[in-house]
Design a protein around this motif. Sequence first.
Motif, PDB file in Angstrom:
ATOM      1  N   ARG A  12      47.026 -10.404 -35.039  1.00 52.94           N
ATOM      2  CA  ARG A  12      47.011 -10.665 -33.595  1.00 52.94           C
ATOM      3  C   ARG A  12      46.153  -9.626 -32.862  1.00 52.94           C
ATOM      4  NH1 ARG A  12      50.362 -14.656 -32.255  1.00 52.94           N
ATOM      5  NH2 ARG A  12      52.201 -15.099 -33.558  1.00 52.94           N
ATOM      6  N   ALA A  16      42.714 -10.204 -30.685  1.00 51.25           N
ATOM      7  CA  ALA A  16      42.611  -9.711 -29.308  1.00 51.25           C
ATOM      8  C   ALA A  16      41.371  -8.840 -29.131  1.00 51.25           C
ATOM      9  CB  ALA A  16      43.866  -8.921 -28.940  1.00 51.25           C
ATOM     10  N   THR A  45      39.040 -16.524 -34.932  1.00 43.67           N
ATOM     11  CA  THR A  45      40.300 -15.783 -34.895  1.00 43.67           C
ATOM     12  C   THR A  45      41.352 -16.511 -34.063  1.00 43.67           C
ATOM     13  OG1 THR A  45      39.384 -14.392 -33.109  1.00 43.67           O
ATOM     14  CG2 THR A  45      39.286 -13.510 -35.351  1.00 43.67           C
ATOM     15  N   THR A  46      40.911 -17.227 -33.044  1.00 44.31           N
ATOM     16  CA  THR A  46      41.856 -18.047 -32.280  1.00 44.31           C
ATOM     17  C   THR A  46      42.453 -19.130 -33.169  1.00 44.31           C
ATOM     18  OG1 THR A  46      40.705 -17.664 -30.187  1.00 44.31           O
ATOM     19  CG2 THR A  46      42.122 -19.602 -30.314  1.00 44.31           C
ATOM     20  N   LEU A  49      45.002 -17.624 -35.579  1.00 44.73           N
ATOM     21  CA  LEU A  49      46.309 -17.347 -34.985  1.00 44.73           C
ATOM     22  C   LEU A  49      47.215 -18.573 -35.042  1.00 44.73           C
ATOM     23  CD1 LEU A  49      45.531 -15.169 -31.820  1.00 44.73           C
ATOM     24  CD2 LEU A  49      46.366 -14.437 -34.065  1.00 44.73           C
TER      25      LEU A  49
END
Length: 206
Positions: A12, A16, A45-46, A49
């Motif tokens: 996470r 970010a 990366t989104t 997640l």
Amino acid sequence: MLTHGQCVAWLRAFAALIDENKEFLTDLDSAIGDADHGTNMARGTTAALGKLDPAAPLGSMFRSVGMALVGTVGGSAGPLYGTFFMKLGARLGDVKDVSLPTFAAALAAGRDGVVVRGKASVGEKTMIDALTPAVKAFGSHIGEGLPGAAAAALAAAQQGRDATVDMVATKGRASYLGKRSAGHQDPGATSTAYLFEALVTAVGEE
């Protein structure tokens, strides 16, 4: 020991940092690449997640993250980061928490996968210039505990990232520029440094 919760926090925090710095990464890439590293990594990366399952063993969780990156990140970054996480997950197996020596070995397995996939070595102005020293530093500092090993890995990654500025690229899109690639920080090495900054953040949070 590295806990499952810390691993989730690591991913996470990485997402970010990528999102926070996506314009900077794209600016770096615009000088020597295709000007899309930041946007591609943020998209990947989104997506990763969305694959996080707090109930899943570490091995399957990291493999899912790797596959998400391969499927959503364009260019070479998707296969390379995807390979890193899939090899990391394969080495960890079906555990919830992991000892530091085992995690160090998993990081090394991930690095080795990237080396094979990208056919790159230290000194060629790629993410390997940050990843290899970071992985080695983590392994050599596990006697200091998780915070010490993570901090050593971050320092090594940042030093490797900074060293890419003066390098002439011999791999990837940047290699087309030849000597003109010198004087620019490598975007892949930069995002790799964020990976270990995220690990330090995750360790500190817990």
